[in-house]
Design a protein around this motif. Structure first.
Motif, short mmCIF file in Angstrom:
data_model
loop_
_atom_site.label_atom_id
_atom_site.label_comp_id
_atom_site.label_asym_id
_atom_site.label_seq_id
_atom_site.Cartn_x
_atom_site.Cartn_y
_atom_site.Cartn_z
N ALA A 5 0.84 -1.20 0.00
CA ALA A 5 0.00 0.00 0.00
C ALA A 5 0.87 1.26 0.00
CB ALA A 5 -0.92 0.00 1.22
N VAL A 6 2.04 1.15 0.60
CA VAL A 6 2.93 2.32 0.68
C VAL A 6 3.26 2.81 -0.73
CG1 VAL A 6 5.20 3.12 1.41
CG2 VAL A 6 3.92 1.54 2.86
N ILE A 7 3.71 1.90 -1.54
CA ILE A 7 4.18 2.26 -2.88
C ILE A 7 3.00 2.69 -3.77
CG2 ILE A 7 4.16 0.05 -4.14
CD1 ILE A 7 7.18 0.63 -4.57
N HIS A 8 1.85 2.04 -3.61
CA HIS A 8 0.70 2.37 -4.47
C HIS A 8 0.10 3.73 -4.09
CE1 HIS A 8 1.19 -1.49 -6.15
NE2 HIS A 8 0.54 -2.18 -5.24
N LEU A 9 0.01 4.02 -2.81
CA LEU A 9 -0.57 5.31 -2.43
C LEU A 9 0.37 6.48 -2.73
CD1 LEU A 9 -2.90 3.70 -1.34
CD2 LEU A 9 -2.84 5.05 0.75
N LEU A 10 1.67 6.23 -2.64
CA LEU A 10 2.63 7.29 -3.04
C LEU A 10 2.43 7.60 -4.53
CD1 LEU A 10 5.88 6.10 -1.20
CD2 LEU A 10 4.54 8.15 -0.67
N ALA A 11 2.28 6.56 -5.33
CA ALA A 11 2.08 6.77 -6.77
C ALA A 11 0.75 7.47 -7.05
CB ALA A 11 2.15 5.43 -7.50
N LEU A 12 -0.30 7.06 -6.34
CA LEU A 12 -1.61 7.67 -6.56
C LEU A 12 -1.61 9.15 -6.16
CD1 LEU A 12 -4.61 7.33 -7.32
CD2 LEU A 12 -5.04 6.59 -4.96
N ALA A 13 -0.96 9.45 -5.04
CA ALA A 13 -0.87 10.86 -4.62
C ALA A 13 -0.15 11.69 -5.68
CB ALA A 13 -0.16 10.96 -3.27
N SER A 60 4.43 11.83 1.41
CA SER A 60 5.76 11.23 1.28
C SER A 60 5.89 9.97 2.14
CB SER A 60 6.82 12.24 1.72
OG SER A 60 6.76 12.39 3.12
N LEU A 61 7.02 9.30 1.94
CA LEU A 61 7.33 8.12 2.74
C LEU A 61 7.31 8.44 4.23
CD1 LEU A 61 8.10 5.20 2.12
CD2 LEU A 61 10.48 5.92 1.95
N ASP A 62 7.82 9.61 4.59
CA ASP A 62 7.86 9.97 6.01
C ASP A 62 6.46 10.14 6.60
OD1 ASP A 62 10.61 9.86 6.24
OD2 ASP A 62 10.86 11.90 5.49
N ASP A 63 5.49 10.53 5.76
CA ASP A 63 4.11 10.60 6.25
C ASP A 63 3.63 9.23 6.71
OD1 ASP A 63 3.62 13.35 5.84
OD2 ASP A 63 3.31 12.99 3.69
N TRP A 64 4.06 8.19 6.00
CA TRP A 64 3.66 6.83 6.38
C TRP A 64 4.13 6.51 7.79
CZ3 TRP A 64 0.47 3.19 4.64
CH2 TRP A 64 -0.03 3.34 3.34
N ASP A 65 5.38 6.87 8.08
CA ASP A 65 5.92 6.56 9.41
C ASP A 65 5.25 7.41 10.47
OD1 ASP A 65 7.69 6.48 11.75
OD2 ASP A 65 8.99 5.33 10.44
#
Ligand code: FES
Length: 576
Positions: free
Chosen positions: A276-284, A292-297
């Motif tokens: 989901a991390v990679i797919h939502l980054l791409a969708l955004a 960003s990745l840091d938002d996930w953390d």
């Protein structure tokens, strides 16, 4: 002018009373379509990923029929069309290689055709992000309908989960604990109904993301494919998309920053897939939302995993639906201040309007906040000299004792190298080693395969070792588990530090400190870099060449650089 006073984009095709209008209508009428369907009513595309090569989506023609019923009922004009279907189990070298290609198919099919709004039929892992990404780049009204999970797998009286059981059983065979005959028998029992993987793997996670983002109707995530209510949901989506066109409720109004924040928190609460991390980054990236990745953390860090589903927990999607499904999870998150309640959803209501009263029927499956499966769910984003642009690890699927670990690297230069040597009795490896896999990232594989959870050496399995630290630029199946650092960026094939790791190097993993460190001096790394040459591309031409030349790294969602952004749906030029 339409019957409702607004002119939709399809009117540019079907409206004119001239040669072009004749061409657009006449050929369509060879399907038996009456003239009143061309009176300016909303033309609704039903974007179908049905394919017998995508078993998870093989029931989608029936779902499309129910969407059509709803579209007709609401006064719309349904038009079903196929797009590239991505089946996770068969596609080589990996379905992920084609996610961006399928998104191009979706985007161009929507834009080039007389479509005012679109229902996206999604199911197997990559079909969900590819359709969302493609439609988002057109920014038309859209609603996603997931195909639903399979019923619980069954094997000798035990519930077994798709994917998760495969990893577990195959390790058991290699450890000498399960016979090959039993292994083969489990195949049929695991997949016994229509639908996608019924663990909280990537498909179920992405179906949950659809609901959390507001892109699907409530309960989209969990209704089993075999349950008649899945078809009611499809019918209601057909009705609703017609209204969305009339309201001009486009994707950009739903896919806001708040929607993505809600999705990250829901992912933490469900113990969702790292994919989901990679797919939502791409969708955004497609809708231009800063994310960003840091938002996930940061956003997921304090979210407890309250859904007790495999691979992290015990139950399966069928149980999850009966326990209350995703509405119950969103309600629990909202009660703890972890949902942006004002986020708009496709039914025109806020996410809180939809879920504030959702009941929980089984507190074993959807646990209370004060008795979670994992106190800190979410996804840990690791950084250090081994992953300057980040790597991720799923704490709920990892072994607590390995979350802080130092060990010596055992390096595999490719997945073929790993397969050739992993069960070699002479391989110098023990349970303290850190298994390192290179050249499986977006460019290197190509397509970033789900091989990051590489199986442990048979000789250690036989000694009862269940988990080891693994590091790679690959992804991991959402149905898998283990202390696995994934998505290392930059990847080895792009010259990331991962490319420079050698057997015996010290590696430090410190998940609480979010650190992934290679214990090699900078000058030694510089010497190794000077001697490094990139691996040759797997294929010299075709789509693979386009992909390798343009794919972004995992921390950016692995989209093609020229696909980032929204290009709208306008096409002023006629075809004849
Ligand atoms: Fe299609 Fe798992 S293989 S969802």
């Amino acid at each position: 002018m339409s019957q409702h006073g607004r002119k939709y984009r399809s009117a540019a095709w079907f409206g004119p009373v001239d040669k072009d209008g004749f061409v657009h209508r006449s050929w369509m009428r060879n399907q038996g379509l009456p003239s009143h369907l061309f009176d300016g009513r909303p033309a609704i595309g039903i974007c179908n990923t049905w394919s017998e090569l995508t078993p998870c989506n093989a029931h989608f023609r029936r779902i499309a029929d129910h969407v059509k019923r709803g579209v007709y009922e609401a006064g719309g004009f349904p038009l079903e069309f196929p797009v590239m279907s991505l089946g996770e189990t068969l596609l080589r070298p990996t379905a992920m290689l084609f996610r961006n290609l399928a998104s191009m198919d979706v985007e161009e099919s929507i834009r080039a055709n007389p479509i005012d709004g679109v229902v996206l039929l999604v199911g197997c892992d990559k079909t969900t992000p590819s359709l969302l990404m493609g439609a988002a780049s057109c920014d038309v009204p859209a609603i996603a309908v997931s195909g639903g999970p399979m019923l619980n797998g069954k094997f000798r009286g035990e519930d077994i989960g798709s994917g998760t059981a495969v990893w577990r059983f195959s390790e058991a065979v290699r450890a000498g604990e399960m016979s090959l005959a039993d292994f083969m028998e489990a195949e049929a029992g695991q997949s016994r109904s229509a639908g996608h993987c019924m663990t909280m793997g990537t498909a179920s996670t992405m179906a949950s993301m659809v609901e959390a983002l507001g892109m699907g109707l409530p309960s989209n995530a969990a209704i089993p494919a075999a349950d008649s209510r899945r078809y009611v949901l499809a019918h209601m989506a057909g009705r609703r998309i017609v209204e969305m066109v009339r309201e001009d409720l486009r994707m950009s109004r739903i896919l806001t920053r708040a929607a993505f924040e809600n999705a990250v928190r829901v992912n933490g609460a469900i113990g969702g897939s790292t994919n989901a991390v990679i797919h939502l980054l791409a969708l955004a990236g497609r809708v231009g939302v800063e994310f960003s990745l840091d938002d996930w953390d940061r956003l997921g860090r304090d979210v407890p995993t309250i859904v007790d589903l495999m691979p992290s927990g015990r139950f399966l999607m069928e149980d999850f639906y009966y326990a209350g499904g995703l509405p119950a999870v969103i309600r629990a998150l909202g009660e703890h201040g972890l949902i942006d309640k004002a986020a708009l959803t496709v039914n025109g209501k806020t996410i809180w309007d939809n879920n504030a009263e959702a009941p929980t029927y089984d507190a074993e499956v959807i646990r209370p906040f004060d008795a979670p499966l994992t106190a800190s769910g979410g996804v840990a984003v690791l950084r250090g000299n081994l992953a300057p642009d980040g790597a991720i690890l799923k704490p709920s699927a990892a072994t607590p004792a390995l979350m802080r670990h130092r060990g010596r690297a055992v390096v595999f230069e490719s997945i073929e190298d790993y397969k050739a040597r992993i069960d070699d009795a002479a391989l110098e490896i023990d349970e303290t080693s850190v298994m390192v896999l290179k050249n499986c990232g977006p460019r290197g594989y190509p397509g970033m395969a789900e091989v990051g959870n590489m199986g442990l050496p048979a000789k250690l399995l036989r000694r009862g070792v269940k988990d080891m630290v693994r590091v790679s630029d690959a992804r991991m199946s959402g149905t898998a588990y283990g202390t696995v650092a994934l998505h290392v960026a930059p990847e080895a094939a792009a010259g990331g530090p991962l490319a420079l790791v050698k057997d015996g190097d010290g590696i430090e993993l410190d998940v609480p400190a979010r650190r992934l460190h290679l214990e090699v001096a900078a000058d030694e790394l510089a010497r190794r870099r000077a001697a490094w040459t990139p691996p040759p591309p797997a294929m010299a031409g075709g789509y693979q060449r386009l992909y390798v030349d343009h794919v972004q790294q995992a921390d950016k969602g692995a989209d093609l650089d020229f696909l980032v952004g929204c290009r709208g749906a306008a096409v002023p030029r006629e075809s004849h």
